[in-house]
Structure formats: C-alpha cells, structure tokens
Design a protein around this motif. Structure first.
Motif, PDB file in Angstrom:
ATOM      1  N   VAL A  49      10.750  23.146 -16.016  1.00 40.89           N
ATOM      2  CA  VAL A  49      10.695  21.683 -16.102  1.00 40.89           C
ATOM      3  C   VAL A  49      11.083  21.053 -14.768  1.00 40.89           C
ATOM      4  N   TYR A  50      12.051  21.642 -14.063  1.00 37.84           N
ATOM      5  CA  TYR A  50      12.417  21.149 -12.729  1.00 37.84           C
ATOM      6  C   TYR A  50      11.261  21.315 -11.745  1.00 37.84           C
ATOM      7  N   ILE A  51      10.568  22.427 -11.819  1.00 36.34           N
ATOM      8  CA  ILE A  51       9.421  22.643 -10.930  1.00 36.34           C
ATOM      9  C   ILE A  51       8.351  21.598 -11.186  1.00 36.34           C
ATOM     10  N   LEU A  52       8.085  21.292 -12.447  1.00 31.30           N
ATOM     11  CA  LEU A  52       7.105  20.256 -12.790  1.00 31.30           C
ATOM     12  C   LEU A  52       7.526  18.910 -12.197  1.00 31.30           C
ATOM     13  N   GLY A  53       8.813  18.580 -12.297  1.00 26.85           N
ATOM     14  CA  GLY A  53       9.304  17.337 -11.715  1.00 26.85           C
ATOM     15  C   GLY A  53       9.113  17.295 -10.208  1.00 26.85           C
ATOM     16  N   GLY A  54       9.345  18.425  -9.533  1.00 22.69           N
ATOM     17  CA  GLY A  54       9.129  18.492  -8.093  1.00 22.69           C
ATOM     18  C   GLY A  54       7.681  18.257  -7.709  1.00 22.69           C
ATOM     19  N   LEU A  55       6.758  18.750  -8.527  1.00 20.60           N
ATOM     20  CA  LEU A  55       5.330  18.525  -8.273  1.00 20.60           C
ATOM     21  C   LEU A  55       4.972  17.048  -8.408  1.00 20.60           C
ATOM     22  N   PHE A  56       5.532  16.371  -9.407  1.00 18.79           N
ATOM     23  CA  PHE A  56       5.287  14.933  -9.562  1.00 18.79           C
ATOM     24  C   PHE A  56       5.763  14.172  -8.326  1.00 18.79           C
ATOM     25  N   LEU A  57       6.945  14.509  -7.825  1.00 21.95           N
ATOM     26  CA  LEU A  57       7.496  13.813  -6.663  1.00 21.95           C
ATOM     27  C   LEU A  57       6.698  14.107  -5.399  1.00 21.95           C
ATOM     28  N   SER A  58       6.236  15.317  -5.244  1.00 22.24           N
ATOM     29  CA  SER A  58       5.428  15.663  -4.074  1.00 22.24           C
ATOM     30  C   SER A  58       4.140  14.851  -4.055  1.00 22.24           C
ATOM     31  N   LEU A  59       3.523  14.714  -5.212  1.00 20.94           N
ATOM     32  CA  LEU A  59       2.302  13.909  -5.307  1.00 20.94           C
ATOM     33  C   LEU A  59       2.582  12.451  -4.952  1.00 20.94           C
ATOM     34  N   ALA A  60       3.705  11.926  -5.442  1.00 20.29           N
ATOM     35  CA  ALA A  60       4.068  10.534  -5.143  1.00 20.29           C
ATOM     36  C   ALA A  60       4.285  10.339  -3.651  1.00 20.29           C
ATOM     37  N   ALA A  61       5.012  11.262  -3.016  1.00 19.87           N
ATOM     38  CA  ALA A  61       5.368  11.095  -1.606  1.00 19.87           C
ATOM     39  C   ALA A  61       4.159  11.153  -0.688  1.00 19.87           C
ATOM     40  N   TRP A  62       3.273  12.089  -0.926  1.00 21.13           N
ATOM     41  CA  TRP A  62       2.207  12.345   0.041  1.00 21.13           C
ATOM     42  C   TRP A  62       0.897  11.646  -0.267  1.00 21.13           C
ATOM     43  N   VAL A  63       0.762  11.076  -1.465  1.00 19.93           N
ATOM     44  CA  VAL A  63      -0.512  10.434  -1.808  1.00 19.93           C
ATOM     45  C   VAL A  63      -0.365   8.928  -2.022  1.00 19.93           C
ATOM     46  N   TYR A  64       0.680   8.480  -2.703  1.00 13.57           N
ATOM     47  CA  TYR A  64       0.730   7.091  -3.153  1.00 13.57           C
ATOM     48  C   TYR A  64       1.842   6.233  -2.542  1.00 13.57           C
ATOM     49  N   PHE A  65       2.890   6.834  -2.002  1.00  9.75           N
ATOM     50  CA  PHE A  65       4.073   6.070  -1.642  1.00  9.75           C
ATOM     51  C   PHE A  65       3.808   4.974  -0.614  1.00  9.75           C
ATOM     52  N   ASP A  66       3.140   5.288   0.473  1.00 15.73           N
ATOM     53  CA  ASP A  66       2.955   4.321   1.562  1.00 15.73           C
ATOM     54  C   ASP A  66       2.265   3.057   1.081  1.00 15.73           C
ATOM     55  N   LYS A  67       1.222   3.216   0.310  1.00 24.75           N
ATOM     56  CA  LYS A  67       0.482   2.059  -0.194  1.00 24.75           C
ATOM     57  C   LYS A  67       1.335   1.229  -1.145  1.00 24.75           C
ATOM     58  N   ASP A  68       2.067   1.883  -2.031  1.00 24.46           N
ATOM     59  CA  ASP A  68       2.882   1.150  -3.004  1.00 24.46           C
ATOM     60  C   ASP A  68       4.060   0.452  -2.321  1.00 24.46           C
ATOM     61  N   GLN A  69       4.606   1.058  -1.273  1.00 17.51           N
ATOM     62  CA  GLN A  69       5.696   0.399  -0.566  1.00 17.51           C
ATOM     63  C   GLN A  69       5.210  -0.857   0.157  1.00 17.51           C
ATOM     64  N   GLN A  70       4.029  -0.795   0.741  1.00 19.18           N
ATOM     65  CA  GLN A  70       3.469  -1.968   1.404  1.00 19.18           C
ATOM     66  C   GLN A  70       3.238  -3.107   0.413  1.00 19.18           C
ATOM     67  N   LYS A  71       2.799  -2.765  -0.790  1.00 17.07           N
ATOM     68  CA  LYS A  71       2.631  -3.787  -1.825  1.00 17.07           C
ATOM     69  C   LYS A  71       3.957  -4.461  -2.146  1.00 17.07           C
ATOM     70  N   ALA A  72       5.016  -3.658  -2.281  1.00 18.37           N
ATOM     71  CA  ALA A  72       6.322  -4.200  -2.644  1.00 18.37           C
ATOM     72  C   ALA A  72       6.843  -5.156  -1.581  1.00 18.37           C
ATOM     73  N   GLN A  73       6.540  -4.892  -0.338  1.00 16.05           N
ATOM     74  CA  GLN A  73       7.021  -5.729   0.752  1.00 16.05           C
ATOM     75  C   GLN A  73       6.363  -7.108   0.756  1.00 16.05           C
ATOM     76  N   HIS A  74       5.185  -7.211   0.141  1.00 18.53           N
ATOM     77  CA  HIS A  74       4.454  -8.478   0.153  1.00 18.53           C
ATOM     78  C   HIS A  74       4.415  -9.168  -1.202  1.00 18.53           C
ATOM     79  N   GLU A  75       5.093  -8.606  -2.180  1.00  9.93           N
ATOM     80  CA  GLU A  75       5.052  -9.174  -3.528  1.00  9.93           C
ATOM     81  C   GLU A  75       5.885 -10.445  -3.639  1.00  9.93           C
ATOM     82  N   THR A  76       5.456 -11.330  -4.516  1.00  5.58           N
ATOM     83  CA  THR A  76       6.223 -12.507  -4.864  1.00  5.58           C
ATOM     84  C   THR A  76       6.770 -12.327  -6.274  1.00  5.58           C
TER      85      THR A  76
END
Length: 429
Positions: free
Chosen positions: A398-425
């Motif tokens: 179960v820990y390995i599965l969690g690590g895979l979820f986080l790896s996907l978040a970091a390398w595929v989606y994080f940058d775009k989602d962080q930029q959205k948060a910086q400009h949100e109202t």
C-alpha cells in the motif's frame, strides 16, 4: 452559484519576537494535537485488556477502531468548511472539550454498542474538527516558517502516540484500562479551558453562506479539477490505511508474537517508530523547504521518496523473528514515514487557493480517512486465518502504491496546478 463572501479582515498575527508570546499558539496547539493523538491511541494499547475483560472478538475490536476513523472521515469536510467561516479558536476549543469528555466516558463502557457510540462516533466526531482549523491557523500565523511550524505541530502526533502507549499501558496493567481513559480525558478538559483563555478569537476569512451544501459541492468541484490534489489525496489514503492498521494491531502483535507484557508492547510498538518519525519529519521539512524555493514540487518528491523507502522496513518489521530487528525496522519505517508527514499540508497548500485551505484540507482528510478506515477491521477479520504477521506485511504494498501516486503528481501535474493556484481568486463558482 455565488462565490463565498469574503470578510475583509486581517488574522491576528504574533509580534515579531522570538519570545514565548510569539510561539504560544504553536505550543498550545501542539498540546492539543498531542491529546488528539493520545486519546485516539489509548484503545489500541489497552485492547488486549478490553478483549480479556469484556470478551470481544478480534473483528469486533477492529470494528470499534474503524468506527472512529469512518466518523472522522465523514465529518472532517464539514470541519474544514466551518474553519474558513467561523472562529478557528472556538472550533479548536470546543472540539477538544467534546472529544475529551467522550474519552473520559469511554472508561465507563461495557458493551460493543457503547464503545462504538462513545469511542467511535463521539471521540472520532470531536477529533474531526481539530486538524483543518489548527493547520490553517498555524499556516497563516507563521507564514514565513510554515513548513517548520507545521512540522513541529506534526511532532505532537509522535509524542502523543509514544507517551500514550507507555502511560496507558502502565495504567492499564496496574490500575485497570478504564483509568487510562479517565486520565487523558480529564487533561483535555483542562487544556480546552486554557485555550479559550490564552488564544485570541480570530475573525473568519469567509462569510458563512446559507447553502452550505452548495458551498461544499462548489469547493469540491474546484479542487477535483486539479489532478495533483486528487493524487495527493489517494496517496494520503494509502498512508492512513497503513497507519491506522499498524497503530491498532501492533501492540497486540508484539504481545502475541514475542510474549511481551502490555506495558512493554505498548511502549515498544510505538516508541521506536515515532522517534524515527520525529527525526524524519524534521529532516523532511528542512529538505523540502530548502529545495522548494527553486523547485516547489520538491515537497511532493520528498513525500514519494519517504513512502518508497519505508515500504521494505514495513515488510521486515512484520516478518522478523527477532525483537531487535523488529525494533530497528520500526525505527527506519518511522524515519521515512516522517519524510512523508512533513509535507502533507505544505504540499496541498502549494496547489490550492489560500481562501479555501481549511475547506480543501477537510475534504482531503475526509477522503483519505474513508479510504484508510477499513484497515483495522480487515486485519481483525484476517487475523484468525492469515495471521497478523502476513497481514501487516501486506501494508508495504500500500505504501508503494502511494509513492506511485505522488510520483505521478510531481512529474506530470504539479507545475500546472501550482500556477493555477497562484492566479486563483475567491470565485469558486
């Protein structure tokens, strides 16, 4: 749908001094979080005594433990929304008082239904309202040292669990399991009074809306659009599944496998792991704060590394035939679990708007705890046939599965989602 109404107010901040006044909020919330975790862990430590005294089956004991987590998961999103719309000081004080009274009266329980109502629903319900408000309040008060303040706050988890294991085990063996609940419940009632006296009442960030259901759905829809938040939540659910399963059954595991006394098992099952986690959370916070200045996704990368590195030690902990090797594995499992814990809140805050942080954290907690809540019950069902060794060993996957979820978040989606948060109202419609 209309956006939540913003109240133009400034949250009270501590003076820029390094004295006690500056850190008093952190100290008081650390003590509250200490009791939050200690009260939650008492049951697992004295579980063998309750089983012997009241004749509950392993499945029934697992059901009691799971009922607290299910209740927590169902109520924590409501807690998050209230934390953005009402005084967080009041929410923290009243929920501490409520769960402490429930803990105290748990010492009077004698039936399965009573334990589920007081231990599961009342204690779990009260504790659900603490984390969203306290973490949001700390994040705002100590904005320049957020990861450090939140990590120090997180250490209360480990201290509460360690000391509750030692104290509750000793009291249970020598004075009866009921008195462990009486002691910790009474301390929480006293601390609630201190919090009302010492922490100033803070104004809410958002005005309460009449249709809370629409607000919940709007905020949920807003954050679900961010894959990073979804993946952080799934990984958190994996961690909670492992954590509540381990915390519930590890003392019993050591009693059954190595013949330890209840006091020794309560101490050993919790001390080595959480000393490691204490060190790990401070190391993880320093690493992420350093690298996040240039690479914000470092927070998520540190979390993923923590889960991957901890997984082998969960396996060793569960299958070892030597108490010494088990304790070493518990310690290293804790160190790398601390890496993950150090950025649970800080990673989320990187990708959500500041005005809905309490609400968003409440929803993330709800999903994570509902995912993980079944672990004690499932391990209790499997215990008579599979055994606790193999059941606990399975938690490494179960820990390995969690690590895979986080790896996907970091390398595929994080940058775009962080930029959205910086400009949100604050318009969440």
């Amino acid at each position: 749908m209309n956006a939540p109404s913003e109240i133009p107010s400034k949250i009270p901040t501590a003076k820029k001094s390094g004295g006690f006044r500056h850190w008093e909020l952190l100290v008081l919330l650390w003590l509250a979080f200490f009791l939050n975790q200690a009260d939650r862990q008492i049951f697992s430590v004295v579980l063998p005594l309750i089983r012997s005294d009241l004749g509950f089956t392993d499945a029934e004991l697992g059901l009691i433990a799971s009922s607290l987590v299910w209740t927590y998961g169902l109520l924590v999103p409501i807690a998050g929304f209230l934390g953005d719309r009402f005084s967080r000081r009041n929410i923290i004080g009243f929920c501490l008082l409520f769960w402490s009274v429930a803990t105290l009266f748990t010492g009077l329980c004698a039936t399965l239904v009573q334990f589920i109502l007081l231990r599961g629903i009342a204690t779990g319900g009260g504790e659900a309202f603490y984390a969203p408000s306290s973490n949001a309040l700390l994040g705002e008060k100590y904005a320049k040292s957020r990861a450090f303040a939140l990590s120090i706050h997180q250490t209360a988890v480990y201290a509460g669990i360690i000391l509750s294991g030692l104290i509750a085990g000793y009291i249970g063996e020598h004075y009866g399991w009921q008195n462990a609940f009486f002691l910790f419940g009474g301390l929480g009632i006293v601390l609630a009074g201190v919090i009302f006296l010492r922490i100033p009442k803070d104004p809410p960030l958002l005005a309460p809306q009449k249709n809370i259901k629409q607000e919940v759905l709007a905020t949920a829809a807003h954050i679900v659009k961010k894959p990073t938040v979804v993946l952080l939540t799934l990984a958190f659910g994996c961690m909670v599944f492992v954590n509540v399963g381990y915390l519930t059954w590890m003392p019993t595991f050591l009693v059954d496998k190595f013949g330890l006394t209840l006091t020794d098992a309560g101490f050993s099952s919790l001390f080595y792991h959480h000393v490691g986690a204490f060190l790990g959370v401070l190391i993880g916070a320093k690493l992420s704060d350093h690298y996040a200045l240039r690479l914000p996704k470092s927070r998520v990368i540190v979390q993923a590394a923590g889960l991957f590195l901890a997984a082998p030690f969960i396996l060793i902990m569960s299958l070892s035939t030597s108490p010494l090797l088990t304790y070493v594995a518990l310690f290293l499992f804790g160190v790398f679990r601390g890496w993950y814990d150090s950025n649970i809140v800080a990673s989320l805050y990187e990708v959500v708007s500041p005005k809905i942080r309490s609400s968003a954290y409440g929803l993330v907690l709800a999903c994570a705890f509902l995912i993980g809540a079944s672990a004690p019950y499932l391990l209790g069902i499997l215990k008579p046939t599979l055994g606790l060794s193999k059941g606990l060993a399975g938690l490494s996957a179960v820990y390995i599965l969690g690590g895979l979820f986080l790896s996907l978040a970091a390398w595929v989606y994080f940058d775009k989602d962080q930029q959205k948060a910086q400009h949100e109202t604050t318009d969440l419609s």
